[in-house]
Scaffold this active site. Sequence first.
Site: not given
Length: 411
Positions: A284, A334, A337, A390
Amino acid sequence: MIEVLLVTICLAVFPYQGSSIILESGNVNDYEVVYPRKVSALPKGAVQPKYEDTMQYELKENGEPVVLHLEKNKGLFSEDYSETHYSPDGREITTYPSVEDHCYYHGRIHNDADSTASISACDGLKGYFKLQGQTYLIEPLKLPDSEAHAVFKYENIEKEDEAPKMCGVTQNWESDESIKKASQLYLTPEQQRFPQRYVKLAIVVDYRMYIKYNRDSNKITVRVHEMVNHVNEMYKPLNVAITLSLLRIWSTRDLITVQSDSKVTLGSFGDWRKTVLLKQQSHDCAHLLTDITFTKNVIGVAYKKGMCDPKLSVGLVQDYSSNVFVVAAIMTHELGHNLGMEHDEDENGKKCKCDTCIMSPAISDPPAQLFSDCSKNDYHTFLTNSKPQCILNAPLRTDTVSTPVSGNEPL
Protein backbone atom coordinates in the site's frame (compact mmCIF):
# COMPACT_ATOMS: atom_id res chain seq x y z
CA MET A 1 -5.28 -21.37 26.21
CA ILE A 2 -2.14 -19.30 26.03
CA GLU A 3 0.45 -20.20 28.60
CA VAL A 4 2.06 -17.29 30.43
CA LEU A 5 5.76 -16.90 31.06
CA LEU A 6 6.77 -14.89 34.09
CA VAL A 7 10.22 -13.37 34.15
CA THR A 8 11.61 -11.60 37.17
CA ILE A 9 14.21 -8.94 36.50
CA CYS A 10 16.48 -8.37 39.47
CA LEU A 11 18.20 -5.00 39.81
CA ALA A 12 21.83 -5.15 40.83
CA VAL A 13 24.65 -2.68 41.23
CA PHE A 14 27.08 -2.79 38.35
CA PRO A 15 30.74 -1.73 38.78
CA TYR A 16 30.37 1.24 36.41
CA GLN A 17 26.69 1.91 37.02
CA GLY A 18 26.00 5.61 36.60
CA SER A 19 29.03 6.30 34.40
CA SER A 20 28.95 6.82 30.65
CA ILE A 21 28.65 3.76 28.45
CA ILE A 22 28.39 3.27 24.70
CA LEU A 23 25.32 1.26 23.70
CA GLU A 24 23.58 0.64 20.38
CA SER A 25 21.25 3.52 21.24
CA GLY A 26 24.19 5.90 21.70
CA ASN A 27 26.33 7.20 24.55
CA VAL A 28 24.35 6.88 27.78
CA ASN A 29 25.49 8.79 30.86
CA ASP A 30 23.17 7.34 33.49
CA TYR A 31 21.64 3.88 33.59
CA GLU A 32 20.64 0.98 35.79
CA VAL A 33 21.58 -2.65 35.26
CA VAL A 34 19.02 -5.46 35.35
CA TYR A 35 19.49 -9.24 35.11
CA PRO A 36 16.49 -11.03 33.56
CA ARG A 37 15.66 -14.35 35.21
CA LYS A 38 12.95 -16.52 33.72
CA VAL A 39 10.34 -18.08 35.98
CA SER A 40 8.07 -20.11 33.72
CA ALA A 41 4.44 -20.83 34.56
CA LEU A 42 4.46 -23.86 32.27
CA PRO A 43 4.38 -27.29 33.93
CA LYS A 44 7.76 -28.80 34.66
CA GLY A 45 9.05 -30.67 31.63
CA ALA A 46 6.63 -28.98 29.22
CA VAL A 47 8.01 -27.98 25.85
CA GLN A 48 8.30 -24.21 25.66
CA PRO A 49 7.87 -22.40 22.35
CA LYS A 50 10.85 -20.34 21.30
CA TYR A 51 8.90 -17.11 21.67
CA GLU A 52 5.76 -17.23 23.79
CA ASP A 53 2.57 -15.48 22.67
CA THR A 54 2.25 -13.75 26.02
CA MET A 55 4.93 -12.81 28.53
CA GLN A 56 5.21 -10.84 31.74
CA TYR A 57 8.27 -9.15 33.16
CA GLU A 58 8.64 -7.79 36.65
CA LEU A 59 11.19 -5.20 37.73
CA LYS A 60 11.55 -2.72 40.54
CA GLU A 61 11.45 1.03 39.95
CA ASN A 62 12.32 3.12 43.01
CA GLY A 63 11.81 0.02 45.11
CA GLU A 64 8.31 -0.62 43.75
CA PRO A 65 7.46 -3.64 41.58
CA VAL A 66 6.56 -2.89 37.98
CA VAL A 67 4.86 -5.58 35.89
CA LEU A 68 5.31 -5.37 32.13
CA HIS A 69 2.73 -7.38 30.20
CA LEU A 70 3.70 -8.22 26.61
CA GLU A 71 1.87 -9.83 23.71
CA LYS A 72 3.46 -10.93 20.47
CA ASN A 73 2.74 -8.48 17.65
CA LYS A 74 1.14 -10.96 15.30
CA GLY A 75 0.32 -8.19 12.85
CA LEU A 76 3.93 -7.25 12.16
CA PHE A 77 4.39 -9.20 8.91
CA SER A 78 2.11 -9.82 5.96
CA GLU A 79 1.47 -13.38 4.83
CA ASP A 80 3.51 -12.82 1.67
CA TYR A 81 6.37 -10.98 3.40
CA SER A 82 9.55 -11.07 1.33
CA GLU A 83 13.17 -9.94 1.58
CA THR A 84 15.23 -9.01 -1.47
CA HIS A 85 18.89 -8.17 -1.97
CA TYR A 86 21.09 -8.24 -5.04
CA SER A 87 23.96 -10.41 -6.26
CA PRO A 88 27.21 -8.73 -7.40
CA ASP A 89 26.04 -8.97 -11.01
CA GLY A 90 22.75 -7.22 -10.15
CA ARG A 91 20.38 -10.21 -10.02
CA GLU A 92 17.51 -10.03 -7.54
CA ILE A 93 17.63 -12.62 -4.77
CA THR A 94 14.25 -12.86 -3.05
CA THR A 95 13.33 -15.07 -0.10
CA TYR A 96 10.09 -15.59 1.82
CA PRO A 97 11.27 -16.24 5.38
CA SER A 98 9.05 -17.88 7.95
CA VAL A 99 8.11 -15.11 10.35
CA GLU A 100 5.22 -16.58 12.33
CA ASP A 101 7.41 -17.46 15.31
CA HIS A 102 9.00 -14.02 15.54
CA CYS A 103 10.22 -12.18 18.63
CA TYR A 104 8.58 -8.73 18.57
CA TYR A 105 6.11 -7.64 21.23
CA HIS A 106 3.84 -4.82 22.34
CA GLY A 107 2.52 -4.26 25.81
CA ARG A 108 1.54 -2.16 28.77
CA ILE A 109 2.55 -1.60 32.37
CA HIS A 110 0.03 -3.08 34.79
CA ASN A 111 -2.07 -0.40 36.53
CA ASP A 112 -0.76 2.37 34.26
CA ALA A 113 -3.46 3.01 31.65
CA ASP A 114 -1.30 5.50 29.73
CA SER A 115 1.70 3.18 29.45
CA THR A 116 3.02 1.58 26.27
CA ALA A 117 5.81 -0.82 25.37
CA SER A 118 7.48 -2.05 22.21
CA ILE A 119 10.07 -4.76 22.80
CA SER A 120 12.24 -7.14 20.80
CA ALA A 121 13.04 -10.39 22.60
CA CYS A 122 15.21 -11.79 19.80
CA ASP A 123 18.57 -11.51 21.58
CA GLY A 124 17.83 -10.31 25.06
CA LEU A 125 15.31 -7.51 25.60
CA LYS A 126 15.56 -4.38 23.49
CA GLY A 127 13.08 -1.56 22.99
CA TYR A 128 11.22 1.02 25.02
CA PHE A 129 8.44 1.34 27.54
CA LYS A 130 6.59 4.36 28.84
CA LEU A 131 5.94 4.43 32.58
CA GLN A 132 4.13 7.28 34.35
CA GLY A 133 4.79 9.59 31.41
CA GLN A 134 8.53 8.83 31.26
CA THR A 135 10.14 6.98 28.34
CA TYR A 136 12.66 4.27 29.27
CA LEU A 137 14.82 2.21 26.95
CA ILE A 138 16.23 -1.25 27.59
CA GLU A 139 18.91 -3.17 25.73
CA PRO A 140 21.38 -5.97 26.49
CA LEU A 141 24.89 -5.20 27.65
CA LYS A 142 27.26 -7.05 25.35
CA LEU A 143 29.23 -8.82 28.07
CA PRO A 144 30.53 -12.39 27.90
CA ASP A 145 28.50 -14.93 29.86
CA SER A 146 26.20 -12.27 31.25
CA GLU A 147 22.46 -11.60 31.11
CA ALA A 148 22.96 -7.97 32.10
CA HIS A 149 20.75 -5.32 30.49
CA ALA A 150 20.86 -1.54 30.72
CA VAL A 151 17.70 0.44 31.50
CA PHE A 152 17.87 4.19 31.03
CA LYS A 153 15.76 7.24 30.36
CA TYR A 154 15.80 8.65 26.85
CA GLU A 155 16.97 11.99 28.25
CA ASN A 156 20.20 10.32 29.42
CA ILE A 157 21.36 9.61 25.87
CA GLU A 158 24.06 12.15 25.02
CA LYS A 159 23.15 14.35 22.06
CA GLU A 160 25.15 16.74 19.95
CA ASP A 161 24.17 20.41 19.81
CA GLU A 162 22.75 20.84 16.35
CA ALA A 163 19.96 22.58 14.46
CA PRO A 164 16.47 21.10 14.86
CA LYS A 165 15.72 18.24 12.50
CA MET A 166 12.76 19.00 10.27
CA CYS A 167 10.18 17.30 8.10
CA GLY A 168 10.45 18.46 4.48
CA VAL A 169 6.68 18.81 4.04
CA THR A 170 5.62 22.47 4.08
CA GLN A 171 2.17 24.00 4.30
CA ASN A 172 1.84 24.87 0.62
CA TRP A 173 3.88 22.04 -0.89
CA GLU A 174 1.94 19.55 -2.93
CA SER A 175 2.89 17.18 -5.72
CA ASP A 176 2.50 18.45 -9.27
CA GLU A 177 0.21 15.49 -9.87
CA SER A 178 -3.32 15.28 -8.56
CA ILE A 179 -4.17 12.28 -6.43
CA LYS A 180 -6.59 10.01 -8.23
CA LYS A 181 -9.85 9.19 -6.46
CA ALA A 182 -11.01 6.47 -8.81
CA SER A 183 -10.76 3.89 -6.04
CA GLN A 184 -13.59 5.43 -3.99
CA LEU A 185 -15.72 2.34 -3.85
CA TYR A 186 -18.80 1.69 -1.79
CA LEU A 187 -18.09 0.72 1.83
CA THR A 188 -19.95 -2.33 3.05
CA PRO A 189 -21.86 -2.11 6.35
CA GLU A 190 -19.23 -4.40 7.87
CA GLN A 191 -16.43 -2.04 6.86
CA GLN A 192 -18.37 0.88 8.29
CA ARG A 193 -18.92 -0.92 11.59
CA PHE A 194 -15.28 -1.97 11.91
CA PRO A 195 -13.11 1.03 10.99
CA GLN A 196 -9.80 -0.80 11.36
CA ARG A 197 -7.38 0.15 8.57
CA TYR A 198 -4.42 -1.92 7.38
CA VAL A 199 -1.32 -0.46 5.72
CA LYS A 200 0.96 -2.97 3.99
CA LEU A 201 4.29 -1.17 4.16
CA ALA A 202 7.27 -1.74 1.87
CA ILE A 203 10.70 -0.67 3.13
CA VAL A 204 13.55 -0.04 0.70
CA VAL A 205 17.08 0.47 2.08
CA ASP A 206 19.49 2.45 -0.06
CA TYR A 207 23.12 1.61 -0.83
CA ARG A 208 24.53 4.26 1.53
CA MET A 209 22.72 2.66 4.44
CA TYR A 210 23.95 -0.77 3.35
CA ILE A 211 27.53 0.53 3.50
CA LYS A 212 26.86 2.27 6.83
CA TYR A 213 26.06 -1.08 8.45
CA ASN A 214 29.16 -2.74 7.00
CA ARG A 215 27.24 -4.59 4.28
CA ASP A 216 25.51 -6.64 6.98
CA SER A 217 22.05 -7.40 5.58
CA ASN A 218 21.03 -9.29 8.72
CA LYS A 219 21.80 -6.31 10.96
CA ILE A 220 19.78 -4.04 8.69
CA THR A 221 16.89 -6.52 8.63
CA VAL A 222 16.73 -6.68 12.43
CA ARG A 223 16.85 -2.88 12.62
CA VAL A 224 13.96 -2.54 10.17
CA HIS A 225 11.89 -5.14 12.03
CA GLU A 226 12.40 -3.29 15.31
CA MET A 227 11.56 0.00 13.60
CA VAL A 228 8.28 -1.17 12.09
CA ASN A 229 7.30 -2.82 15.39
CA HIS A 230 7.64 0.60 17.06
CA VAL A 231 5.69 2.30 14.24
CA ASN A 232 2.92 -0.29 14.58
CA GLU A 233 2.67 0.45 18.30
CA MET A 234 2.34 4.21 17.76
CA TYR A 235 -0.51 3.75 15.27
CA LYS A 236 -2.63 1.54 17.53
CA PRO A 237 -4.61 4.46 19.06
CA LEU A 238 -5.75 5.38 15.53
CA ASN A 239 -6.87 1.80 14.90
CA VAL A 240 -4.36 1.47 12.07
CA ALA A 241 -2.31 -1.72 11.69
CA ILE A 242 1.07 -1.21 10.00
CA THR A 243 2.18 -4.51 8.47
CA LEU A 244 5.62 -5.04 6.91
CA SER A 245 5.00 -6.41 3.44
CA LEU A 246 8.48 -6.45 1.96
CA LEU A 247 12.05 -5.40 2.67
CA ARG A 248 14.37 -4.61 -0.22
CA ILE A 249 18.05 -3.78 0.32
CA TRP A 250 19.90 -2.10 -2.54
CA SER A 251 23.07 -4.04 -1.82
CA THR A 252 25.03 -3.32 -5.01
CA ARG A 253 23.88 0.15 -6.06
CA ASP A 254 20.95 2.53 -5.78
CA LEU A 255 18.21 1.88 -8.33
CA ILE A 256 17.30 5.58 -8.42
CA THR A 257 19.43 8.71 -7.99
CA VAL A 258 19.38 9.44 -4.25
CA GLN A 259 20.37 13.09 -3.86
CA SER A 260 20.37 15.73 -1.12
CA ASP A 261 17.28 17.46 -2.50
CA SER A 262 14.63 15.46 -0.65
CA LYS A 263 11.72 16.41 -2.88
CA VAL A 264 13.54 15.46 -6.08
CA THR A 265 14.53 12.12 -4.54
CA LEU A 266 10.95 11.56 -3.36
CA GLY A 267 9.68 12.10 -6.89
CA SER A 268 12.21 9.64 -8.31
CA PHE A 269 11.33 7.06 -5.67
CA GLY A 270 7.62 7.48 -6.42
CA ASP A 271 8.25 6.88 -10.12
CA TRP A 272 10.30 3.76 -9.34
CA ARG A 273 7.65 2.45 -6.98
CA LYS A 274 4.93 2.90 -9.61
CA THR A 275 6.84 1.40 -12.55
CA VAL A 276 8.88 -1.32 -10.81
CA LEU A 277 8.14 -2.21 -7.19
CA LEU A 278 4.35 -2.13 -7.31
CA LYS A 279 4.36 -4.52 -10.27
CA GLN A 280 6.51 -7.04 -8.38
CA GLN A 281 4.63 -7.34 -5.09
CA SER A 282 1.43 -5.89 -3.71
CA HIS A 283 1.73 -3.25 -0.98
CA ASP A 284 0.00 0.00 0.00
CA CYS A 285 2.86 2.39 0.73
CA ALA A 286 6.65 2.39 0.32
CA HIS A 287 9.29 4.24 2.34
CA LEU A 288 12.95 4.65 1.42
CA LEU A 289 15.41 4.44 4.31
CA THR A 290 18.56 6.34 3.44
CA ASP A 291 21.82 7.48 4.98
CA ILE A 292 22.13 10.55 2.76
CA THR A 293 22.10 13.98 4.43
CA PHE A 294 19.32 16.10 2.99
CA THR A 295 19.58 19.88 2.69
CA LYS A 296 17.84 22.27 5.12
CA ASN A 297 18.13 19.81 8.04
CA VAL A 298 15.37 17.67 6.53
CA ILE A 299 15.20 14.12 7.87
CA GLY A 300 11.97 12.98 6.23
CA VAL A 301 9.41 13.87 3.60
CA ALA A 302 6.25 12.33 2.14
CA TYR A 303 3.34 13.22 -0.12
CA LYS A 304 0.33 14.47 1.81
CA LYS A 305 -2.81 12.38 1.26
CA GLY A 306 -0.87 10.07 -1.04
CA MET A 307 -1.94 6.74 0.46
CA CYS A 308 -3.00 4.18 -2.18
CA ASP A 309 -1.84 6.29 -5.13
CA PRO A 310 0.64 4.34 -7.32
CA LYS A 311 3.22 7.14 -7.38
CA LEU A 312 2.40 9.31 -4.36
CA SER A 313 2.06 6.65 -1.65
CA VAL A 314 5.74 7.00 -0.71
CA GLY A 315 8.02 8.63 1.84
CA LEU A 316 11.70 9.19 2.63
CA VAL A 317 13.26 8.65 6.07
CA GLN A 318 16.85 9.45 6.97
CA ASP A 319 18.50 6.90 9.25
CA TYR A 320 20.18 9.73 11.09
CA SER A 321 20.21 8.31 14.63
CA SER A 322 21.74 5.14 16.04
CA ASN A 323 18.62 4.90 18.22
CA VAL A 324 16.04 2.95 16.23
CA PHE A 325 13.26 4.46 18.36
CA VAL A 326 14.10 7.93 16.98
CA VAL A 327 14.05 6.79 13.34
CA ALA A 328 10.77 4.94 13.96
CA ALA A 329 9.25 8.22 15.16
CA ILE A 330 10.29 9.90 11.89
CA MET A 331 8.73 7.08 9.86
CA THR A 332 5.54 7.35 11.91
CA HIS A 333 5.43 11.08 11.14
CA GLU A 334 5.91 10.64 7.38
CA LEU A 335 3.27 7.90 7.26
CA GLY A 336 0.99 10.43 8.93
CA HIS A 337 1.37 12.68 5.90
CA ASN A 338 0.58 9.74 3.60
CA LEU A 339 -2.61 9.30 5.65
CA GLY A 340 -3.72 12.91 5.25
CA MET A 341 -2.22 14.55 8.34
CA GLU A 342 -0.88 18.11 8.31
CA HIS A 343 1.73 19.43 10.71
CA ASP A 344 0.40 20.31 14.14
CA GLU A 345 1.59 23.88 13.66
CA ASP A 346 1.84 25.57 10.28
CA GLU A 347 4.24 28.33 9.23
CA ASN A 348 1.93 30.98 10.70
CA GLY A 349 1.74 29.32 14.10
CA LYS A 350 -1.87 28.35 13.61
CA LYS A 351 -3.68 25.07 14.10
CA CYS A 352 -2.60 22.75 16.94
CA LYS A 353 0.53 23.88 18.72
CA CYS A 354 1.93 20.66 20.10
CA ASP A 355 5.70 20.37 20.38
CA THR A 356 5.42 16.90 21.88
CA CYS A 357 3.09 15.32 19.32
CA ILE A 358 4.08 13.10 16.39
CA MET A 359 3.10 15.59 13.67
CA SER A 360 5.15 18.50 15.00
CA PRO A 361 7.23 19.88 12.07
CA ALA A 362 10.44 19.44 14.10
CA ILE A 363 11.27 16.17 15.83
CA SER A 364 10.81 16.51 19.57
CA ASP A 365 13.27 15.40 22.24
CA PRO A 366 12.38 12.78 23.32
CA PRO A 367 10.54 11.74 20.15
CA ALA A 368 6.78 12.04 20.42
CA GLN A 369 4.65 8.91 20.64
CA LEU A 370 1.14 10.38 20.49
CA PHE A 371 -1.00 11.98 17.80
CA SER A 372 -2.76 15.28 18.53
CA ASP A 373 -6.52 15.69 18.18
CA CYS A 374 -5.82 17.73 15.03
CA SER A 375 -3.91 14.81 13.50
CA LYS A 376 -6.74 12.43 14.31
CA ASN A 377 -9.23 14.83 12.71
CA ASP A 378 -7.02 15.17 9.61
CA TYR A 379 -6.88 11.39 9.31
CA HIS A 380 -10.63 10.93 9.68
CA THR A 381 -11.25 13.70 7.12
CA PHE A 382 -8.91 11.93 4.71
CA LEU A 383 -10.81 8.67 5.15
CA THR A 384 -14.13 10.43 4.58
CA ASN A 385 -13.15 12.55 1.58
CA SER A 386 -10.57 10.43 -0.24
CA LYS A 387 -11.83 6.97 0.77
CA PRO A 388 -8.46 5.22 0.25
CA GLN A 389 -9.54 1.75 -0.79
CA CYS A 390 -6.27 -0.15 -0.47
CA ILE A 391 -6.11 0.10 3.32
CA LEU A 392 -9.52 -1.53 3.80
CA ASN A 393 -8.10 -4.95 3.02
CA ALA A 394 -7.30 -6.98 6.11
CA PRO A 395 -4.24 -9.24 5.96
CA LEU A 396 -5.09 -12.83 5.15
CA ARG A 397 -3.86 -14.35 8.42
CA THR A 398 -6.68 -14.77 10.87
CA ASP A 399 -4.38 -14.00 13.79
CA THR A 400 -2.71 -10.94 12.30
CA VAL A 401 -4.21 -8.23 14.46
CA SER A 402 -4.20 -8.80 18.19
CA THR A 403 -6.44 -7.03 20.65
CA PRO A 404 -4.74 -4.04 22.33
CA VAL A 405 -3.70 -4.70 25.91
CA SER A 406 -5.07 -2.32 28.51
CA GLY A 407 -2.75 -1.16 31.26
CA ASN A 408 -5.50 -1.87 33.77
CA GLU A 409 -6.31 -5.38 32.60
CA PRO A 410 -5.82 -8.14 35.16
CA LEU A 411 -2.77 -10.21 34.28
